[in-house]
Write a protein that holds these residues in place. Structure first.
Motif, PDB file in Angstrom:
ATOM      1  N   PRO A  30     -13.973 -33.842  32.681  1.00 28.48           N
ATOM      2  CA  PRO A  30     -14.297 -34.974  31.792  1.00 28.48           C
ATOM      3  C   PRO A  30     -15.808 -35.212  31.660  1.00 28.48           C
ATOM      4  O   PRO A  30     -16.289 -35.565  30.577  1.00 28.48           O
ATOM      5  N   LEU A  31     -16.556 -34.993  32.730  1.00 25.09           N
ATOM      6  CA  LEU A  31     -18.008 -35.161  32.650  1.00 25.09           C
ATOM      7  C   LEU A  31     -18.624 -34.131  31.719  1.00 25.09           C
ATOM      8  O   LEU A  31     -19.493 -34.458  30.904  1.00 25.09           O
ATOM      9  N   LEU A  32     -18.188 -32.885  31.831  1.00 29.87           N
ATOM     10  CA  LEU A  32     -18.701 -31.850  30.943  1.00 29.87           C
ATOM     11  C   LEU A  32     -18.318 -32.114  29.492  1.00 29.87           C
ATOM     12  O   LEU A  32     -19.138 -31.945  28.589  1.00 29.87           O
ATOM     13  N   GLU A  33     -17.082 -32.533  29.266  1.00 31.55           N
ATOM     14  CA  GLU A  33     -16.646 -32.834  27.897  1.00 31.55           C
ATOM     15  C   GLU A  33     -17.466 -33.963  27.286  1.00 31.55           C
ATOM     16  O   GLU A  33     -17.878 -33.881  26.119  1.00 31.55           O
ATOM     17  N   ASP A  49     -20.417 -24.432  18.744  1.00 26.73           N
ATOM     18  CA  ASP A  49     -19.236 -23.756  19.267  1.00 26.73           C
ATOM     19  C   ASP A  49     -19.229 -23.906  20.786  1.00 26.73           C
ATOM     20  O   ASP A  49     -19.624 -23.005  21.508  1.00 26.73           O
ATOM     21  N   TRP A  50     -18.834 -25.065  21.256  1.00 31.18           N
ATOM     22  CA  TRP A  50     -18.813 -25.358  22.681  1.00 31.18           C
ATOM     23  C   TRP A  50     -17.385 -25.228  23.189  1.00 31.18           C
ATOM     24  O   TRP A  50     -16.479 -25.839  22.653  1.00 31.18           O
ATOM     25  N   ARG A  51     -17.198 -24.454  24.220  1.00 28.04           N
ATOM     26  CA  ARG A  51     -15.881 -24.321  24.853  1.00 28.04           C
ATOM     27  C   ARG A  51     -16.077 -24.307  26.357  1.00 28.04           C
ATOM     28  O   ARG A  51     -16.986 -23.656  26.859  1.00 28.04           O
ATOM     29  N   LEU A  52     -15.189 -24.997  27.051  1.00 24.10           N
ATOM     30  CA  LEU A  52     -15.220 -24.982  28.510  1.00 24.10           C
ATOM     31  C   LEU A  52     -14.255 -23.924  29.013  1.00 24.10           C
ATOM     32  O   LEU A  52     -13.109 -23.860  28.570  1.00 24.10           O
ATOM     33  N   ALA A  53     -14.700 -23.126  29.950  1.00 24.44           N
ATOM     34  CA  ALA A  53     -13.829 -22.123  30.551  1.00 24.44           C
ATOM     35  C   ALA A  53     -12.773 -22.825  31.401  1.00 24.44           C
ATOM     36  O   ALA A  53     -13.004 -23.904  31.951  1.00 24.44           O
ATOM     37  N   GLY A  54     -11.611 -22.230  31.506  1.00 27.71           N
ATOM     38  CA  GLY A  54     -10.509 -22.837  32.249  1.00 27.71           C
ATOM     39  C   GLY A  54     -10.771 -22.982  33.743  1.00 27.71           C
ATOM     40  O   GLY A  54     -10.119 -23.775  34.407  1.00 27.71           O
ATOM     41  N   GLY A  55     -11.719 -22.265  34.280  1.00 29.38           N
ATOM     42  CA  GLY A  55     -11.999 -22.311  35.707  1.00 29.38           C
ATOM     43  C   GLY A  55     -12.538 -23.630  36.220  1.00 29.38           C
ATOM     44  O   GLY A  55     -12.574 -23.877  37.416  1.00 29.38           O
ATOM     45  N   ALA A  57     -11.180 -26.546  35.605  1.00 31.15           N
ATOM     46  CA  ALA A  57     -10.105 -27.544  35.592  1.00 31.15           C
ATOM     47  C   ALA A  57      -9.903 -28.271  36.918  1.00 31.15           C
ATOM     48  O   ALA A  57      -9.694 -29.476  36.928  1.00 31.15           O
ATOM     49  N   GLY A  58      -9.981 -27.610  38.041  1.00 31.87           N
ATOM     50  CA  GLY A  58      -9.691 -28.275  39.302  1.00 31.87           C
ATOM     51  C   GLY A  58     -10.910 -28.732  40.086  1.00 31.87           C
ATOM     52  O   GLY A  58     -10.761 -29.265  41.188  1.00 31.87           O
ATOM     53  N   LEU A  59     -12.094 -28.548  39.541  1.00 34.09           N
ATOM     54  CA  LEU A  59     -13.308 -28.877  40.296  1.00 34.09           C
ATOM     55  C   LEU A  59     -13.573 -30.377  40.342  1.00 34.09           C
ATOM     56  O   LEU A  59     -13.500 -31.067  39.336  1.00 34.09           O
ATOM     57  N   ILE A  60     -13.870 -30.846  41.534  1.00 36.89           N
ATOM     58  CA  ILE A  60     -14.214 -32.253  41.754  1.00 36.89           C
ATOM     59  C   ILE A  60     -15.526 -32.276  42.530  1.00 36.89           C
ATOM     60  O   ILE A  60     -15.696 -31.551  43.505  1.00 36.89           O
TER      61      ILE A  60
END
Length: 94
Positions: A30-33, A49-55, A57-60
């Motif tokens: 959410p912070l990156l988004e 063209d901004w895309r977040l890699a799926g890796g 997802a679980g980082l806190i």
């Protein structure tokens, strides 16, 4: 214009006195988004063209939300500007 904005923000931050950090556990996605959305708005219309890699997802992270958001937006804005200057394209892929 963005450099002037960055300079003013830094000046005001120094003038406001000591900062107090409030670390908390924060999901990174959410912070990156939020940072990507803010930078895209600040840079104005054009191809983004901004895309977040799926890796991510679980980082806190344990960090101060405002400080991390500020750092992310500055880094993304500078990277986009430098990429645009070098290639005349503001496309970035995460």
């Amino acid at each position: 214009m963005l450099r002037l904005s960055d300079d003013i923000a830094e000046y005001l931050a120094v003038e406001s006195g000591p900062r107090r950090l409030a670390p908390e556990l924060l999901p990174l996605v959410p912070l990156l988004e939020d940072a990507v959305a803010e930078v895209a708005i600040r840079l104005g219309p054009g191809r983004r063209d901004w895309r977040l890699a799926g890796g991510f997802a679980g980082l806190i992270l344990q960090a101060d939300r405002r400080a991390l958001h500020g750092a992310l937006t500055q880094i993304l804005a500078r990277a986009a500007r430098m990429t645009w200057r070098a290639t005349r394209s503001t496309s970035a892929r995460w």
